[in-house]
Write an enzyme that holds these catalytic residues in place. Sequence first.
Site, mmCIF file in Angstrom:
data_model
loop_
_atom_site.group_PDB
_atom_site.id
_atom_site.type_symbol
_atom_site.label_atom_id
_atom_site.label_comp_id
_atom_site.label_asym_id
_atom_site.label_seq_id
_atom_site.Cartn_x
_atom_site.Cartn_y
_atom_site.Cartn_z
ATOM 1 N N ASP A 15 2.110 -4.974 8.548
ATOM 2 C CA ASP A 15 0.832 -4.008 8.405
ATOM 3 C C ASP A 15 -0.262 -5.162 8.341
ATOM 4 O O ASP A 15 -0.245 -5.782 7.403
ATOM 5 C CB ASP A 15 1.187 -3.238 7.287
ATOM 6 N N PHE A 38 0.916 -1.106 -0.026
ATOM 7 C CA PHE A 38 0.229 0.160 0.044
ATOM 8 C C PHE A 38 0.996 1.115 0.205
ATOM 9 O O PHE A 38 1.762 1.368 0.968
ATOM 10 C CB PHE A 38 -0.832 -0.055 1.215
ATOM 11 N N TYR A 88 -10.838 1.096 11.145
ATOM 12 C CA TYR A 88 -11.966 1.740 10.307
ATOM 13 C C TYR A 88 -12.446 0.484 9.435
ATOM 14 O O TYR A 88 -13.225 0.709 8.646
ATOM 15 C CB TYR A 88 -11.779 2.973 9.931
ATOM 16 N N LYS A 89 -11.500 -0.358 9.244
ATOM 17 C CA LYS A 89 -11.816 -1.377 8.093
ATOM 18 C C LYS A 89 -12.601 -2.740 8.814
ATOM 19 O O LYS A 89 -13.619 -2.299 9.009
ATOM 20 C CB LYS A 89 -10.615 -1.779 7.606
ATOM 21 N N ARG A 143 -12.623 -4.724 -6.548
ATOM 22 C CA ARG A 143 -12.399 -5.446 -5.582
ATOM 23 C C ARG A 143 -13.594 -5.570 -4.456
ATOM 24 O O ARG A 143 -14.476 -4.663 -4.432
ATOM 25 C CB ARG A 143 -11.417 -4.397 -4.574
HETATM 26 C C1 PLP Z 1 -5.953 1.039 4.578
HETATM 27 C C2 PLP Z 1 -4.464 0.928 4.625
HETATM 28 C C3 PLP Z 1 -3.459 1.928 5.360
HETATM 29 C C4 PLP Z 1 -4.381 3.321 5.832
HETATM 30 O O1 PLP Z 1 -3.533 4.172 6.329
HETATM 31 P P1 PLP Z 1 -4.110 5.351 7.182
HETATM 32 O O2 PLP Z 1 -2.874 6.162 7.673
HETATM 33 O O3 PLP Z 1 -5.149 5.045 8.148
HETATM 34 O O4 PLP Z 1 -4.887 6.271 6.112
HETATM 35 C C5 PLP Z 1 -2.264 1.706 5.481
HETATM 36 N N1 PLP Z 1 -1.830 0.589 5.179
HETATM 37 C C6 PLP Z 1 -2.379 -0.194 4.386
HETATM 38 C C7 PLP Z 1 -1.766 -1.661 3.916
HETATM 39 C C8 PLP Z 1 -3.813 -0.199 4.257
HETATM 40 O O5 PLP Z 1 -4.393 -1.187 3.572
#
Ligand code: PLP
Length: 420
Positions: A195, A126, A220-221, A379
């Site tokens: 992560d 990501f 939040y996921k 997705r």
């Molecule tokens: C959704 C996601 C994030 C989100 O990071 P934020 O700082 O909360 O915006 C980070 N890393 C991964 C792999 C994600 O899927």
Amino acid sequence: MHTTRQTCLERDAQDPLRHLRDLFELPADTIYLDGNSLGPLPKATPERVAATVQQAWGQDLIRSWNSAGWFEWPLRVGDKIGQFIGAQPGQTVATDTTSINLYKVLKAALALRPGRSRIVSERSNFPTDLYIAQGISRDSGHRVELVDQDDIAGALNGDVAVLMLTHVNYRTGAMHDMAALTRAAHEAGALVIWDLAHSAGAVPVDLLGADADFAVGCGYKYFNGGPGAPAFAWVHPRHVDAAWQPLSGWWGHAAPFAFDPQYEPASGIARYQCGTQAIISLCALDVGMDTFLASQALGGMAALRAKSLALTDLFMQLVDDFASANGLSVVTPREHGKRGSQVSLSCAHGAYAMVQALIARGVIGDFRAGDAQQADILRFGFTPLYLRFVDVWDAAQALRDVLHSGEWQAAPFQQRQAVT
Ligand SMILES: *Cc1c(COP(=O)(O)O)cnc(C)c1O
């Protein structure tokens, strides 16, 4: 047995987790396949947040830091998350964002491996994870080396300080073998940061069992903490007191209310806090976790995983019937041990418009853009807390209809919005 809409309804009637759906506020006529991006609203959230706002803030005012225990919330909520990631109590803190927490743990990890110059990650990680590493390396002089999945183990050598990976890939849903890669990194003398944005609450995670070093993830996921909910950080006890985290604010101080001019880090995961926390957001995340914890009496993460695999297997099976004839292919690995809780379909042309046409039919998934190496992605996240087998049937049917009718080619579906 031949799968029909009726057999899906029968599976729902037999599903031991079926009542968990009642804990969520789900709009009628919507099949929500985006809980991997923003989890839906638990029914208990509005009342608990309102109580925090009206009573704890409105009436009790500053006393609530003590009387409502606000000050302890990051660690208390962290422990609820810890139950789903293989942590012991006191090892997880709910705070800040995933990006900020990654900054903290990556700097701490690098400090524990002086003299090593490389950070290894995956090209397909990501982007925020890569951006944070790049930002750190501008100051520190480390080199960020991005490799493909098959080249990770080969990239590990005596110059690697940190291997930083996302457990479940956000685009494809492919899942790494956490224990094996952690072992390989340790054999090279490197530390590992995981992560868990797409694995916490989606797949069983055992950080201590895998002997991981650091982890971060999202609230939040899959944990349904609400938009911008606090994220979390976890640090193995062997490291937690061994390094400062770089955002050494007063909330991570050993005695914040001593107002000492000298920083002295708290022992344990409390030091991974920085400043005053977003209490109202933490309240919403706390309800998200309580809602998730309701699954514990029904078999917990193992039962959720079994249903998640059944839902994703079903979706793949249904989509297989018509995908290739329409230029779509399933890019998520079929093997259970190699995937998370989503199904991704790649498509050379029109993926964005297809997703928009599905949303117009009330089936909410999302689109992730490809690049020179990878095609665009449709997705679909499958969250066993509130999705039914019949939803999977109806979603696959809607996709089939969108493709066969050609309705996705209509002009309004081609317009890109700011957030995809
Ligand atoms: C959704 C996601 C994030 C989100 O990071 P934020 O700082 O909360 O915006 C980070 N890393 C991964 C792999 C994600 O899927």
